[in-house]
Design a protein around this motif. Structure first.
Motif: not given
Length: 122
Positions: A12-18, A27-29, A38-42, A95-99
């Motif tokens: 989890x360390x590398x994904x968290x860093x990236x 700003x990113x979705x 339930x799905x959350x879009x933030x 499961x998604x960062x800006x698609x």
């Protein structure tokens, strides 16, 4: 181990860093599944200027504990621009960062580090 120290799970360390580096840019979705599935879009950020504009305070003025309190090796705290507050989510359920899938972002990050020799600088 001190009370404030946490055991780091390397997967989890590398994904968290990236993801943190991406969120510091603006700003990113983000899309993830909440604990109730339930799905959350933030719309989120870790950019101090954007947080300052949203809250009327600088990120440095926020306590370190406030920023880190919800973070662990599997969770990540980010600033939710719609709620104007820090929120956390499970990296396992993102499961998604800006698609783009988070693993796609990590792969691109690693390729960039290797191609431009940045990996040897650390």
């Amino acid at each position: 181990m001190k009370e404030n120290q946490m055991k780091i799970d390397i997967k989890y360390a590398l994904p968290q860093q990236v993801i943190a580096e991406i969120l510091k840019e603006g700003e990113h979705t983000l899309k993830f599944l909440k604990a109730d599935n339930t799905e959350r879009v933030m719309v989120a950020t870790l950019n101090g200027d954007i947080i300052e504009e949203s809250l009327g305070t600088t990120q440095e003025e926020l306590s370190e504990e406030q920023i880190l309190e919800k973070r662990s090796n599997k969770n990540m705290a980010v600033f939710d621009l719609e709620k104007k507050a820090f929120r956390s989510f499970s990296l396992e359920r993102l499961y998604s960062v800006d698609g783009k899938h988070p693993l796609e972002l990590v792969t691109a990050y690693l390729k960039e580090k290797v191609l431009f020799g940045e990996a040897s600088d650390e």
